[in-house]
Design an enzyme around this catalytic site. Structure first.
Site, short mmCIF file in Angstrom:
data_model
loop_
_atom_site.label_atom_id
_atom_site.label_comp_id
_atom_site.label_asym_id
_atom_site.label_seq_id
_atom_site.Cartn_x
_atom_site.Cartn_y
_atom_site.Cartn_z
N ALA A 1 -5.97 1.73 -7.07
CA ALA A 1 -6.75 1.36 -8.26
C ALA A 1 -7.03 -0.14 -8.26
O ALA A 1 -8.11 -0.57 -8.68
CB ALA A 1 -6.00 1.76 -9.52
N ASP B 1 -3.97 4.54 -14.21
CA ASP B 1 -3.79 3.36 -13.35
C ASP B 1 -4.96 2.39 -13.46
O ASP B 1 -4.77 1.23 -13.82
CB ASP B 1 -3.62 3.76 -11.86
N GLY C 1 3.09 3.39 -4.78
CA GLY C 1 3.02 3.92 -6.14
C GLY C 1 2.87 2.82 -7.18
O GLY C 1 3.14 3.02 -8.35
N LEU C 2 2.46 1.63 -6.74
CA LEU C 2 2.30 0.52 -7.69
C LEU C 2 0.82 0.24 -7.97
O LEU C 2 0.46 -0.84 -8.42
CB LEU C 2 3.00 -0.74 -7.16
N GLY C 3 -0.01 1.21 -7.69
CA GLY C 3 -1.42 1.09 -8.07
C GLY C 3 -2.28 0.32 -7.09
O GLY C 3 -3.29 -0.27 -7.47
N VAL D 1 0.85 -1.20 0.00
CA VAL D 1 0.00 0.00 0.00
C VAL D 1 0.88 1.24 0.00
O VAL D 1 1.85 1.33 0.74
CB VAL D 1 -0.93 0.01 1.23
O1 PMV Z 1 0.97 8.11 -7.73
P1 PMV Z 1 0.78 7.18 -8.86
O2 PMV Z 1 1.68 6.03 -8.90
O3 PMV Z 1 -0.66 6.74 -9.02
O4 PMV Z 1 1.14 7.96 -10.22
C1 PMV Z 1 0.58 9.18 -10.55
C2 PMV Z 1 0.85 9.51 -11.98
C3 PMV Z 1 0.61 10.98 -12.33
O5 PMV Z 1 0.83 11.09 -13.73
C4 PMV Z 1 1.61 11.86 -11.61
C5 PMV Z 1 -0.80 11.44 -11.98
C6 PMV Z 1 -1.89 10.84 -12.82
O6 PMV Z 1 -3.06 10.96 -12.40
O7 PMV Z 1 -1.62 10.32 -13.93
#
Ligand code: PMV
Length: 329
Positions: A119, A161, A114-116, A111
């Site tokens: 989503a 995502d 930044g790996l989704g 969690v």
């Molecule tokens: O925080 P993450 O891993 O969901 O990445 C966000 C990616 C951005 O381009 C910065 C924002 C977006 O909504 O696309």
């Protein structure tokens, strides 16, 4: 009692994060690490959620109506629950439900890395509940509802995502539309810095810099768009590994110029290049979170380099599979 299990993969953004928010394209891929949601009806009204293992310390939480009942107070877990509640509500709007819904969540996606993970939990909840209640949704529609969920919870999201995680494989994405790219094996190792930047805040900071200095910042965004187009051609034709790696390195440099990299990320990026990666860059919003290294035949060396540089290597791969129903009984 009827029970449905659905799962959703996580993702890496290969190219184009941040510039995608400004109308440029991006390329993202699903990964082999997944979140699982079981759904069944219960006798009570409302939604009950058990989160046994979502890669935050053990907890049991539930919520009814709009009230969250937490038996342990873990911020990250509470954040995940917001996604589940919104996702389930979107499916319930499409049907008349005369019972309550119980969900049980487990996840192999860390969690907040930044790996989704958000989503993934939204997609898998939508898939499980819609299958249970007979609401027909294809994977693309699941991704669209996943995007709506992100918009309600985060306030802003390009939608890349939930879409790539719903349809699986590698996608080229622009302004809400996407094309599936031919699937190519791209051996990567992910490096986790151990903390996560705040996506909403980082997106705002980039906006501010663009407004303050458009002459300098706009060409950076333009170049990011151009490099996504170049990498798209590589996926559609012969995947020239050295070229792909070099585009990754340029993309990382441009993201640094936008101000979204930091020392932890750069340490991992340079350590992996020294260990033999053909290219490496931060992935996602930056400010922490993860980077990935493209490292054919060098995965072991690169994993070790990530550890030595203070990060956590995450061994996963690019996956063809999007959201799917695992079990229905
Ligand atoms: O925080 P993450 O891993 O969901 O990445 C966000 C990616 C951005 O381009 C910065 C924002 C977006 O909504 O696309």
């Amino acid at each position: 009692m009827e029970e449905v299990t659905a799962s959703s993969p996580g993702k890496v953004i290969l190219f184009g994060e941040h510039s995608v928010v400004h109308g440029k394209p991006a390329i993202a891929a699903s990964i082999n690490t997944r979140t699982y949601v079981d759904a069944w009806r219960n006798e009570e009204k409302g939604i009950k959620i058990e989160a046994d293992d979502i890669k935050v310390p053990g907890l049991t939480l539930s919520f009814k109506e709009d009230q969250i009942i937490m038996e342990a107070d873990y911020g990250k877990a509470a954040e995940i629950l917001g996604y589940v509640k919104n996702a389930v509500d979107l499916v319930l709007e499409k049907t008349n439900l005369d019972s309550g819904i119980s969900l049980s969540i487990s996840s192999d996606i860390p969690v907040g890395a930044g790996l989704g993970s958000s989503a993934a939990v939204a997609n898998a909840s939508i898939a499980a509940v819609s299958e249970l209640l007979g609401v027909e949704l294809d994977n693309r529609e699941i991704g669209e509802l996943g995007h709506k969920t992100e918009l309600s919870v985060q306030g802003s999201s390009s939608g890349i995502d939930p879409l790539v995680q719903a349809v699986g494989g590698i996608i080229y994405y622009k302004d809400g539309e996407f094309t599936e790219l031919p699937f190519k094996e791209i051996p990567i190792v992910i490096g986790y810095t151990g903390n996560k930047g705040n996506t909403t805040k980082l997106v705002k900071e980039v906006n501010n810099r663009l407004e303050e200095d458009p002459e300098i910042m706009s060409p950076i965004i333009e170049s990011m768009g151009d490099l996504v187009e170049k990498s798209r051609k590589l996926f559609e034709n012969e995947l020239e590994q050295n070229k792909l790696g070099s585009i990754m390195n340029i993309n990382h440099g441009l993201l640094s110029s936008l101000g979204v990299s930091n020392k932890e990320l750069s340490d991992l990026v340079y350590a992996t290049r020294e260990a033999g990666a053909l290219g490496s860059k931060l992935t996602g919003a930056g400010g922490g979170g993860c980077m990935y290294a493209f490292c054919p035949d060098k995965q072991e060396e690169v994993s070790t380099a990530i550890e030595i540089a203070g990060g956590t290597p995450i061994l996963t791969g690019i996956s063809k599979e999007g959201v799917k129903i695992e079990r229905r009984e």
